[in-house]
Design a protein around this motif. Structure first.
Motif, short mmCIF file in Angstrom:
data_model
loop_
_atom_site.label_atom_id
_atom_site.label_comp_id
_atom_site.label_asym_id
_atom_site.label_seq_id
_atom_site.Cartn_x
_atom_site.Cartn_y
_atom_site.Cartn_z
N ALA A 115 -4.79 -6.07 0.28
CA ALA A 115 -6.18 -5.66 0.04
C ALA A 115 -7.11 -6.21 1.11
O ALA A 115 -8.11 -5.59 1.46
N TYR A 171 -8.87 -0.66 -1.98
CA TYR A 171 -7.51 -1.03 -2.40
C TYR A 171 -7.18 -0.47 -3.78
O TYR A 171 -6.11 0.10 -3.98
N ILE A 204 0.82 -1.20 0.00
CA ILE A 204 0.00 0.00 0.00
C ILE A 204 0.86 1.25 0.00
O ILE A 204 0.59 2.19 -0.72
#
Lengths: 364, 364
Positions: free
Chosen positions: B302, B318, A49
């Motif tokens: 995610a 996500y 992320i």
């Protein structure tokens, strides 16, 4: 191969997990076990992320080079910029060298004057100490100033941005010299104050360029310091009145390097100021969206499933829309992809499901 | 008062609704009733959400004025820009009029020359037909060129954007003359091709300005058409060699209006080109993010709640992160606000709950 790897890694994730405990509503209000449901939205997963935290902003001004790799193909590279600039300057110098007898004004060395004229035109400084004196040269100059503007404005600014980002790390280190500071701290510090550091960086660079320029012009072109400074200001802003300009050979060699660098620095400074302004405006917009009262219309619009209550995900999506960060179109596109992957139509994706969907996409 | 209104409108929404049928996972896979769950993300609620479709982009280039109202306070208004410009030009003219004897060059009328010099400096055209000839005037010119650049670059571009947007409606109408087209169709057409229309608009305007400028200069300043065109190009790009410039009174009056308009048009043209490029780059980034294979790392990242499956809202969040549209910070801020409103900690917001939370916030 990819599919096999996926199945190996995730074979423990049985499909019965698809009944997500966190998605089910709490049986009774005020129950304790709902806390993680909300907390999960705050969880900041590490690498994958973080790598996506690159804001694709308008100026292409992005992030540290190490964060860029994934999106590199969507930016013109430093190499491409250099090649384009070299081609432009090479072609420009050749053209203006060939028509050098149709250019009037103060001349020094043939080839040097051609580069100098090309740079002065490309950056739109246009002193007028050398001017085209025939119809073809005039039209040639017109063509070169337009393409030069595009080159300076759109591409070199990216290059400057790139160079500035490389220097940021050193700047942060220098500013925190007395503290022990690791690479992660530096990255966080830069991420948080990206535009401010960029602005500071470019200001330092610009002051240096002004100082060097003033001293050089005053010495080499034999003007006083006031006139030197006046010539510097006239050049870096691309004003170029032309009453003071580079008339010696040494001066023109210096000008060829100094003018593009400093004009781009000034342009970049203004861009960063605009960015800082936009950022603070964006921040107040976000604050306003978050704290403003919800009207009945807002409630109705946010309640996507019409069940009379707003869940956390509905709230997030509504507020993101209101901030202008996402549009309905974005969500529709993502849901299209979700449905393609959700082959068993369960409303959730398991690892094995994704694996199967991707394998069949490859086959077809 | 606000609270009463809310409660009147929503008193039918009983709190027991908080167990959202749509959020509960399907008892068995392949069941029919999960379809609406996914479809709801595509629902495009009318007014309140549409009003939020304003992309707060870097250039402040936004949307039709009618969409702007809600965010108007985050943009400098057209009025503010006009006032700032008037103050700048008034002050500049006054200053340069007072020091007019320290400016050398081709002079016409005292006050006109001062405005003309101010405009030529502000836009960085800098022909050099009038140049400062003393230390104070030189420093004054330096100060005016920097502030002028900021004014031209940051604020007038917004004004141009505003004017272009007003004309877009007429352009779309003209392009679809033979079709019956309502205001909604026009709006949709403009929304979909915003940048393309803006670019087309500015191109038409620029060609008109070039044509008018060339004819005027050739006639009034008594040059040929080639020299007129050369002077036009030299001016609109802010090159300003100065071998051809405005030397008559009529010419300078024309220049005072024509130079700022056309230089800003050129700058705007380049900005729109950059915007178009960024937009198409953004579109390919979105496409790439949507269609690329999910790796085990992606899956893990995610799956925010670690239940081994990815739900629709996890997938949306996500992918939005991966596109760089939102960051973890955005979500955290929104969740803070959600928790403030969620007084009974049920994980969902009902209308009466929001009403109570907002009422208590006002009290405190």
């Amino acid at each position: 191969m990819d599919a096999t790897k996926l199945s190996l890694v995730f074979k423990n994730n049985a499909k019965q997990h698809s009944i997500s405990g966190l998605l089910s509503p709490p049986p009774q209000p005020n129950q304790k076990n709902i806390a993680p449901r909300r907390r999960r939205y705050r969880r900041c997963r590490s690498a994958p992320i973080l790598a996506n935290f690159v804001p694709p902003d308008k100026n292409g001004g992005g992030s540290l080079p190490r964060f860029k790799s994934k999106y590199a193909k969507f930016h013109p590279s430093f190499k491409q910029v250099t090649i384009l600039l070299a081609v432009y300057l090479g072609l420009g110098t050749l053209c203006f060298y060939l028509v050098r007898h149709q250019i009037k004004g103060k001349k020094t060395h043939g080839l040097l004057d051609a580069v100098y004229f090309c740079v002065v035109t490309m950056t739109t400084v246009g002193y007028g100490d050398l001017v085209p004196n025939s119809v073809p040269t005039k039209l040639l100059a017109c063509a070169f100033v337009f393409t030069g503007m595009a080159l300076c404005g759109l591409i070199l600014i990216k290059a400057a941005d790139y160079l500035v980002e490389k220097q940021e790390v050193h700047l942060v280190k220098a500013l925190h010299m007395h503290q022990k500071i690791g690479p992660t701290d530096i990255r966080n510090e830069i991420e948080a104050n990206r535009v401010k550091y960029k602005l500071l960086m470019i200001l330092v660079l610009l002051l240096l360029l002004i100082l060097v320029g003033t001293i050089f012009i005053a010495r080499v072109e034999k003007m006083g310091f006031v006139d030197g400074f006046y010539c510097v200001c006239s050049s870096i802003t691309t004003l170029g009145y032309g009453d003071k300009s580079f008339s010696t050979e040494a001066g023109r060699v210096f000008a060829v390097f100094w003018i593009p660098t400093s004009t781009i620095c000034v342009a970049q400074l203004f861009l960063y100021l605009a960015e800082l302004y936009t950022e603070s405006r964006q921040r107040s917009l976000v604050k306003w969206v978050l704290t403003r009262r919800m009207t009945p219309e807002d409630f109705e619009a946010a309640d996507l499933d019409d069940d009379g209550v707003i869940s956390a995900d509905e709230f997030i999506i509504y507020k993101l829309k209101e901030m202008g960060k996402i549009s309905q179109e974005d969500i529709s596109h993502i849901m299209d992809e979700f449905e393609k992957l959700d082959v068993d139509q369960s409303g959730t994706l398991s690892a094995s499901e994704i694996m199967r969907a991707q394998a069949s996409q490859t086959e077809s």
